[in-house]
Design a protein around this motif. Structure first.
Motif, PDB file in Angstrom:
ATOM      1  N   GLN A  36      -1.479  -1.174   1.116  1.00  4.51           N
ATOM      2  CA  GLN A  36      -2.013  -1.320  -0.240  1.00  4.51           C
ATOM      3  C   GLN A  36      -3.249  -2.230  -0.245  1.00  4.51           C
ATOM      4  O   GLN A  36      -4.243  -1.935  -0.895  1.00  4.51           O
ATOM      5  CB  GLN A  36      -0.934  -1.869  -1.165  1.00  4.51           C
ATOM      6  CG  GLN A  36      -1.366  -2.014  -2.606  1.00  4.51           C
ATOM      7  CD  GLN A  36      -0.236  -2.562  -3.480  1.00  4.51           C
ATOM      8  OE1 GLN A  36       0.874  -2.825  -3.024  1.00  4.51           O
ATOM      9  NE2 GLN A  36      -0.526  -2.722  -4.755  1.00  4.51           N
ATOM     10  N   LYS A  37      -3.184  -3.329   0.487  1.00  3.44           N
ATOM     11  CA  LYS A  37      -4.340  -4.240   0.560  1.00  3.44           C
ATOM     12  C   LYS A  37      -5.515  -3.568   1.269  1.00  3.44           C
ATOM     13  O   LYS A  37      -6.664  -3.731   0.878  1.00  3.44           O
ATOM     14  CB  LYS A  37      -3.958  -5.534   1.279  1.00  3.44           C
ATOM     15  CG  LYS A  37      -3.028  -6.378   0.473  1.00  3.44           C
ATOM     16  CD  LYS A  37      -3.537  -7.778   0.424  1.00  3.44           C
ATOM     17  CE  LYS A  37      -2.478  -8.607  -0.263  1.00  3.44           C
ATOM     18  NZ  LYS A  37      -2.981  -9.417  -1.307  1.00  3.44           N
ATOM     19  N   ALA A  38      -5.223  -2.826   2.343  1.00  5.39           N
ATOM     20  CA  ALA A  38      -6.292  -2.135   3.077  1.00  5.39           C
ATOM     21  C   ALA A  38      -6.998  -1.135   2.159  1.00  5.39           C
ATOM     22  O   ALA A  38      -8.226  -1.034   2.165  1.00  5.39           O
ATOM     23  CB  ALA A  38      -5.717  -1.439   4.305  1.00  5.39           C
ATOM     24  N   VAL A  39      -6.238  -0.418   1.346  1.00  2.00           N
ATOM     25  CA  VAL A  39      -6.823   0.547   0.411  1.00  2.00           C
ATOM     26  C   VAL A  39      -7.630  -0.192  -0.665  1.00  2.00           C
ATOM     27  O   VAL A  39      -8.713   0.260  -1.063  1.00  2.00           O
ATOM     28  CB  VAL A  39      -5.729   1.441  -0.205  1.00  2.00           C
ATOM     29  CG1 VAL A  39      -6.277   2.289  -1.342  1.00  2.00           C
ATOM     30  CG2 VAL A  39      -5.109   2.330   0.869  1.00  2.00           C
ATOM     31  N   VAL A  70     -17.466   5.403   4.846  1.00  2.00           N
ATOM     32  CA  VAL A  70     -16.344   4.467   4.829  1.00  2.00           C
ATOM     33  C   VAL A  70     -15.092   5.280   5.161  1.00  2.00           C
ATOM     34  O   VAL A  70     -14.839   6.306   4.545  1.00  2.00           O
ATOM     35  CB  VAL A  70     -16.186   3.797   3.443  1.00  2.00           C
ATOM     36  CG1 VAL A  70     -15.009   2.832   3.443  1.00  2.00           C
ATOM     37  CG2 VAL A  70     -17.467   3.083   3.025  1.00  2.00           C
ATOM     38  N   GLU A  71     -14.331   4.823   6.170  1.00  3.46           N
ATOM     39  CA  GLU A  71     -13.119   5.548   6.557  1.00  3.46           C
ATOM     40  C   GLU A  71     -11.994   4.570   6.865  1.00  3.46           C
ATOM     41  O   GLU A  71     -12.245   3.402   7.146  1.00  3.46           O
ATOM     42  CB  GLU A  71     -13.386   6.441   7.771  1.00  3.46           C
ATOM     43  CG  GLU A  71     -13.823   5.684   9.013  1.00  3.46           C
ATOM     44  CD  GLU A  71     -14.224   6.595  10.164  1.00  3.46           C
ATOM     45  OE1 GLU A  71     -13.874   7.777  10.151  1.00  3.46           O
ATOM     46  OE2 GLU A  71     -14.894   6.099  11.072  1.00  3.46           O
ATOM     47  N   ILE A  72     -10.774   5.073   6.791  1.00  2.00           N
ATOM     48  CA  ILE A  72      -9.609   4.225   7.046  1.00  2.00           C
ATOM     49  C   ILE A  72      -8.670   4.937   8.014  1.00  2.00           C
ATOM     50  O   ILE A  72      -8.600   6.159   8.022  1.00  2.00           O
ATOM     51  CB  ILE A  72      -8.875   3.868   5.733  1.00  2.00           C
ATOM     52  CG1 ILE A  72      -7.824   2.781   5.973  1.00  2.00           C
ATOM     53  CG2 ILE A  72      -8.289   5.109   5.078  1.00  2.00           C
ATOM     54  CD1 ILE A  72      -7.311   2.134   4.697  1.00  2.00           C
ATOM     55  N   ASP A  73      -8.001   4.149   8.833  1.00  2.00           N
ATOM     56  CA  ASP A  73      -7.018   4.674   9.791  1.00  2.00           C
ATOM     57  C   ASP A  73      -5.777   3.780   9.706  1.00  2.00           C
ATOM     58  O   ASP A  73      -5.883   2.559   9.807  1.00  2.00           O
ATOM     59  CB  ASP A  73      -7.603   4.587  11.205  1.00  2.00           C
ATOM     60  CG  ASP A  73      -7.410   5.842  12.019  1.00  2.00           C
ATOM     61  OD1 ASP A  73      -6.566   6.673  11.655  1.00  2.00           O
ATOM     62  OD2 ASP A  73      -8.111   5.970  13.039  1.00  2.00           O
ATOM     63  N   ASP A  74      -4.636   4.381   9.527  1.00  2.00           N
ATOM     64  CA  ASP A  74      -3.364   3.663   9.459  1.00  2.00           C
ATOM     65  C   ASP A  74      -2.701   3.738  10.835  1.00  2.00           C
ATOM     66  O   ASP A  74      -2.064   4.722  11.175  1.00  2.00           O
ATOM     67  CB  ASP A  74      -2.468   4.301   8.392  1.00  2.00           C
ATOM     68  CG  ASP A  74      -1.086   3.668   8.317  1.00  2.00           C
ATOM     69  OD1 ASP A  74      -0.749   2.823   9.170  1.00  2.00           O
ATOM     70  OD2 ASP A  74      -0.332   4.042   7.402  1.00  2.00           O
ATOM     71  N   LEU A  75      -2.870   2.685  11.620  1.00  2.00           N
ATOM     72  CA  LEU A  75      -2.269   2.657  12.949  1.00  2.00           C
ATOM     73  C   LEU A  75      -0.974   1.840  12.966  1.00  2.00           C
ATOM     74  O   LEU A  75      -0.464   1.520  14.027  1.00  2.00           O
ATOM     75  CB  LEU A  75      -3.276   2.143  13.974  1.00  2.00           C
ATOM     76  CG  LEU A  75      -4.469   3.090  14.153  1.00  2.00           C
ATOM     77  CD1 LEU A  75      -5.545   2.468  15.019  1.00  2.00           C
ATOM     78  CD2 LEU A  75      -4.031   4.405  14.728  1.00  2.00           C
ATOM     79  N   VAL A  76      -0.478   1.535  11.767  1.00  5.47           N
ATOM     80  CA  VAL A  76       0.852   0.946  11.650  1.00  5.47           C
ATOM     81  C   VAL A  76       1.861   2.085  11.563  1.00  5.47           C
ATOM     82  O   VAL A  76       2.807   2.163  12.349  1.00  5.47           O
ATOM     83  CB  VAL A  76       0.952   0.019  10.418  1.00  5.47           C
ATOM     84  CG1 VAL A  76       2.376  -0.463  10.207  1.00  5.47           C
ATOM     85  CG2 VAL A  76       0.000  -1.165  10.562  1.00  5.47           C
ATOM     86  N   SER A  77       1.631   2.994  10.635  1.00  3.54           N
ATOM     87  CA  SER A  77       2.532   4.139  10.462  1.00  3.54           C
ATOM     88  C   SER A  77       2.317   5.206  11.525  1.00  3.54           C
ATOM     89  O   SER A  77       3.233   5.944  11.863  1.00  3.54           O
ATOM     90  CB  SER A  77       2.317   4.774   9.086  1.00  3.54           C
ATOM     91  OG  SER A  77       2.495   3.842   8.064  1.00  3.54           O
ATOM     92  N   PHE A  78       1.075   5.305  12.027  1.00  2.27           N
ATOM     93  CA  PHE A  78       0.725   6.353  12.980  1.00  2.27           C
ATOM     94  C   PHE A  78      -0.018   5.763  14.179  1.00  2.27           C
ATOM     95  O   PHE A  78      -1.222   5.956  14.329  1.00  2.27           O
ATOM     96  CB  PHE A  78      -0.161   7.411  12.309  1.00  2.27           C
ATOM     97  CG  PHE A  78       0.449   8.004  11.080  1.00  2.27           C
ATOM     98  CD1 PHE A  78       1.364   9.040  11.186  1.00  2.27           C
ATOM     99  CD2 PHE A  78       0.136   7.519   9.820  1.00  2.27           C
ATOM    100  CE1 PHE A  78       1.938   9.600  10.054  1.00  2.27           C
ATOM    101  CE2 PHE A  78       0.699   8.064   8.680  1.00  2.27           C
ATOM    102  CZ  PHE A  78       1.610   9.106   8.803  1.00  2.27           C
ATOM    103  N   PRO A  79       0.673   5.032  15.039  1.00  2.00           N
ATOM    104  CA  PRO A  79      -0.012   4.469  16.215  1.00  2.00           C
ATOM    105  C   PRO A  79      -0.538   5.602  17.087  1.00  2.00           C
ATOM    106  O   PRO A  79       0.155   6.576  17.332  1.00  2.00           O
ATOM    107  CB  PRO A  79       1.073   3.667  16.916  1.00  2.00           C
ATOM    108  CG  PRO A  79       2.354   4.086  16.319  1.00  2.00           C
ATOM    109  CD  PRO A  79       2.090   4.747  15.010  1.00  2.00           C
TER     110      PRO A  79
END
Length: 184
Positions: A61-64, A79-88
């Motif tokens: 939520q904070k990252a978003v 601008v792009e985001i990668d979730d490597l917590v849920s999807f390492p």
């Protein structure tokens, strides 16, 4: 232009980007900001700024929220985001949230990259090189690191600069010839 002067030109431009975008001030509202990599070590030969943000509350939520603020600034082309917590994805990448920014800069052919990692406080994934460089880099080490980075750039070699840092700072590599033997 010599490599030291070229590195300074990149570093000075990075300083201007960080100041004109207010990026470090924005990120500091979300945790402890630590520039890492070539920018922090004053070893830049490309338009790439790496930043880690450490927080006890590094949730998606904070990252978003940060992502949306970066978009609203209007200074970044991409601008792009990668979730490597849920999807390492890769074992060499930190367990965190990555935001990648791209920005065109006058006087440079390539777009500049700003790579931001949001990590849990105490994450030590970047600390090895930070500790090595905190001890100080000798002028001859800086010179060979820049020469090796230029060789990597000229030959479009795909490996992280940490390979070069380790070779020079830990293994004592002192020449391009020695390094070529190591990477072949």
């Amino acid at each position: 232009m010599g490599l030291i002067k070229e590195s300074k030109r990149y570093h000075d431009t990075a300083d201007k980007i960080l100041k004109s975008t207010g990026l470090l001030d924005l990120l500091s509202r979300y945790g402890e900001v630590k520039p890492i990599g070539a920018y922090s070590y004053d070893l830049m030969l490309s338009g790439d700024i790496d930043i880690h943000v450490y927080s006890d509350n590094h949730c998606k939520q904070k990252a978003v929220e940060i992502l949306n603020q970066l978009i609203s600034i209007g200074k970044f082309q991409k601008v792009e985001i990668d979730d490597l917590v849920s999807f390492p994805k890769f074992k060499d990448l930190p367990n965190g949230y990555y935001i990648g920014l791209r920005i065109p800069v006058d006087g440079f052919v390539e777009r500049w990259r700003v790579d931001i990692w949001f990590l849990a406080s105490g994450d030590l994934s970047s600390m090895k090189h930070y500790e090595i460089f905190k001890q100080g880099i000798k002028p001859d080490q800086k010179k060979i690191i820049l020469e090796l980075k230029q060789y990597k750039k000229d030959n479009n070699l795909k490996f992280p600069s940490t390979v070069i840092y380790d070779a020079v700072m830990e293994e004592g590599i002192k020449s391009l010839e020695e390094f070529k033997k190591k990477i072949v």
